[in-house]
Design a protein around this motif. Structure first.
Motif, PDB file in Angstrom:
ATOM      1  N   SER A 247       0.835  -1.202   0.000  1.00 21.41           N
ATOM      2  CA  SER A 247       0.000   0.000   0.000  1.00 21.41           C
ATOM      3  C   SER A 247       0.872   1.255   0.000  1.00 21.41           C
ATOM      4  O   SER A 247       0.472   2.285  -0.542  1.00 21.41           O
ATOM      5  CB  SER A 247      -0.962   0.003   1.190  1.00 21.41           C
ATOM      6  OG  SER A 247      -0.231  -0.121   2.395  1.00 21.41           O
ATOM      7  N   GLY A 248       2.049   1.160   0.573  1.00 21.95           N
ATOM      8  CA  GLY A 248       2.991   2.280   0.533  1.00 21.95           C
ATOM      9  C   GLY A 248       3.370   2.604  -0.906  1.00 21.95           C
ATOM     10  O   GLY A 248       3.437   3.762  -1.311  1.00 21.95           O
ATOM     11  N   VAL A 249       3.642   1.564  -1.678  1.00 23.49           N
ATOM     12  CA  VAL A 249       3.995   1.751  -3.086  1.00 23.49           C
ATOM     13  C   VAL A 249       2.810   2.330  -3.855  1.00 23.49           C
ATOM     14  O   VAL A 249       2.960   3.288  -4.622  1.00 23.49           O
ATOM     15  CB  VAL A 249       4.436   0.414  -3.731  1.00 23.49           C
ATOM     16  CG1 VAL A 249       4.792   0.632  -5.197  1.00 23.49           C
ATOM     17  CG2 VAL A 249       5.626  -0.175  -2.979  1.00 23.49           C
ATOM     18  N   GLU A 250       1.634   1.756  -3.636  1.00 24.72           N
ATOM     19  CA  GLU A 250       0.436   2.244  -4.327  1.00 24.72           C
ATOM     20  C   GLU A 250       0.168   3.703  -3.996  1.00 24.72           C
ATOM     21  O   GLU A 250      -0.177   4.503  -4.866  1.00 24.72           O
ATOM     22  CB  GLU A 250      -0.782   1.383  -3.935  1.00 24.72           C
ATOM     23  CG  GLU A 250      -0.764   0.022  -4.618  1.00 24.72           C
ATOM     24  CD  GLU A 250      -1.665  -0.986  -3.914  1.00 24.72           C
ATOM     25  OE1 GLU A 250      -2.289  -0.638  -2.884  1.00 24.72           O
ATOM     26  OE2 GLU A 250      -1.733  -2.133  -4.405  1.00 24.72           O
ATOM     27  N   GLN A 251       0.363   4.054  -2.719  1.00 22.41           N
ATOM     28  CA  GLN A 251       0.156   5.434  -2.288  1.00 22.41           C
ATOM     29  C   GLN A 251       1.121   6.361  -3.010  1.00 22.41           C
ATOM     30  O   GLN A 251       0.748   7.445  -3.468  1.00 22.41           O
ATOM     31  CB  GLN A 251       0.359   5.537  -0.766  1.00 22.41           C
ATOM     32  CG  GLN A 251      -0.054   6.868  -0.180  1.00 22.41           C
ATOM     33  CD  GLN A 251      -1.538   7.108  -0.350  1.00 22.41           C
ATOM     34  OE1 GLN A 251      -2.372   6.248  -0.059  1.00 22.41           O
ATOM     35  NE2 GLN A 251      -1.892   8.273  -0.882  1.00 22.41           N
TER      36      GLN A 251
END
Lengths: 285, 83
Positions: A119-123
């Motif tokens: 989710s960090g990457v997606e964010q």
């Protein structure tokens, strides 16, 4: 996409010995990235995990899982002191970026972009969309070529009286001057040779930059990290140019003409590439 | 177009040729010093990077370590066809 057996799924605790992070190599547009999804891929930065694509609507990050026991903050800072370890990881990183850059426009990331979960990457992909999409467009069908300028000091010094307009004038004047004046002029020429050599090197660097800038979409003069002395002489200037693939022949020809012209001055040009556009990945370049 | 990796050459006495060292340095320069910086969730000190270069330059002239790095190159390039 296969999951690896050796690197486990995300753990809830960052400090757990099995904790993993996601190492990000580059970012591409999602549609072309998806088209490449089935292709054979190079290895990832660490054994035990494969490359993965983290997709959002517009952008896709090319990533791989890495153990935080090695890639966590303090562990990684220590690893970076090991030159061979670092060299190997850097080469793996480059190999991954090149693989994708060959097929589609990518924004190459610097070494060491790591997130603690997907989710960090997606964010990040969502937050940086307005920066990344124009960069991807700007780099489309373009590659980076490096030009290194070397100077063989001995050759240049020998020829400097011909190379430097100022010294040429003085030499002409010395020829036709009366003996006393001629002698003084000769002394002056001798004393000026070193400075004129420096000036000639600077002029050559400027000429390279302005000529090849005209054959590319962007240019950057790079800081020389290490003074190299090779058989070509000493590294005196370093440039990176952003060249559309379709215009490479023009660029190469211009570089070759420059090289031929400068050879008698002891200036040697080295062309290196094609590279993914690392030096043009920033929005303000 | 050939890959920069193709420029890496080892001379007969096992030493990395000058061009090879320069090519490796170019790769490191790109990957460690250039490229877009996105603040991930792990922070590395960029200040360490120049030290890496100094260390690497000394290191690359050690045949043993150079071979290790080259073995790595062979491994990654054999995994797929080169363009």
């Amino acid at each position: 996409m296969s999951e690896s057996e050796q690197i486990k799924s995300p753990q809830s605790s960052y400090n757990s010995p099995d904790a993993i992070g996601y190492y990000v190599y580059c970012v591409a547009e999602s549609i072309p990235a998806e088209e490449m999804a089935g292709d054979a891929r190079p290895g990832a930065i660490e054994d035990g995990a494969d490359l993965e694509l983290i997709k959002t609507d517009k952008l896709t990050a090319i990533v791989s899982k890495v153990p935080l026991s090695i890639y966590g903050e303090s562990a990684l800072s220590e690893k970076l002191l090991d030159a061979a370890w670092t060299a190997i990881r850097a080469m793996r990183h480059e190999h991954v970026v090149e693989h994708f850059a060959r097929q589609t426009s990518v924004v190459p990331l610097r070494f060491g972009t790591i997130y603690l979960n997907r989710s960090g990457v997606e964010q990040m992909l969502s937050d940086k969309q307005e920066q990344l999409i124009p960069t991807i467009q700007r780099l489309k069908d373009r590659v980076e070529w490096g030009v290194n300028m070397f100077c063989d000091r001995a050759t240049l010094l020998d020829n400097i009286t011909n190379v430097s307009p100022r010294l040429r004038e003085m030499a002409e004047a010395a020829k036709s001057a009366p003996p006393g004046q001629s002698y003084l002029l000769q002394k002056k020429i001798e004393a000026s040779r070193t400075d004129e050599t420096k000036a000639a090197v600077a002029r050559a660097a400027d000429e390279i930059e302005s000529t090849l800038k005209g054959e590319s979409d962007g240019s950057v003069k790079l800081r020389i990290l290490k003074v190299e002395t090779t058989e070509h002489g000493e590294l005196k200037a370093k440039f990176a140019f952003l060249v559309p693939r379709s215009r490479f022949e023009n660029f190469r020809e211009a570089a070759e003409q420059l090289a031929q012209r400068m050879e008698s001055s002891g200036i040697r040009l080295e062309l290196t590439g094609p590279w993914p556009a690392y030096n043009f990945a920033n929005a303000d370049e | 177009m050939s890959s920069p990796f193709d420029q890496i050459v080892v001379s007969s006495d096992g030493e990395l040729a000058e061009e090879a060292e320069l090519s490796l340095l170019e790769t490191l320069d790109h990957v460690l010093n250039r490229g877009l910086v996105i603040a991930g969730e792990i922070t590395i000190s960029v200040a360490d990077v120049d030290l890496i270069f100094v260390g690497l330059n000394v290191l690359v002239s050690s045949v043993e370590k150079a071979n290790e790095v080259l073995r790595e190159r062979k491994k990654t390039t054999s995994k797929e066809e080169t363009g």
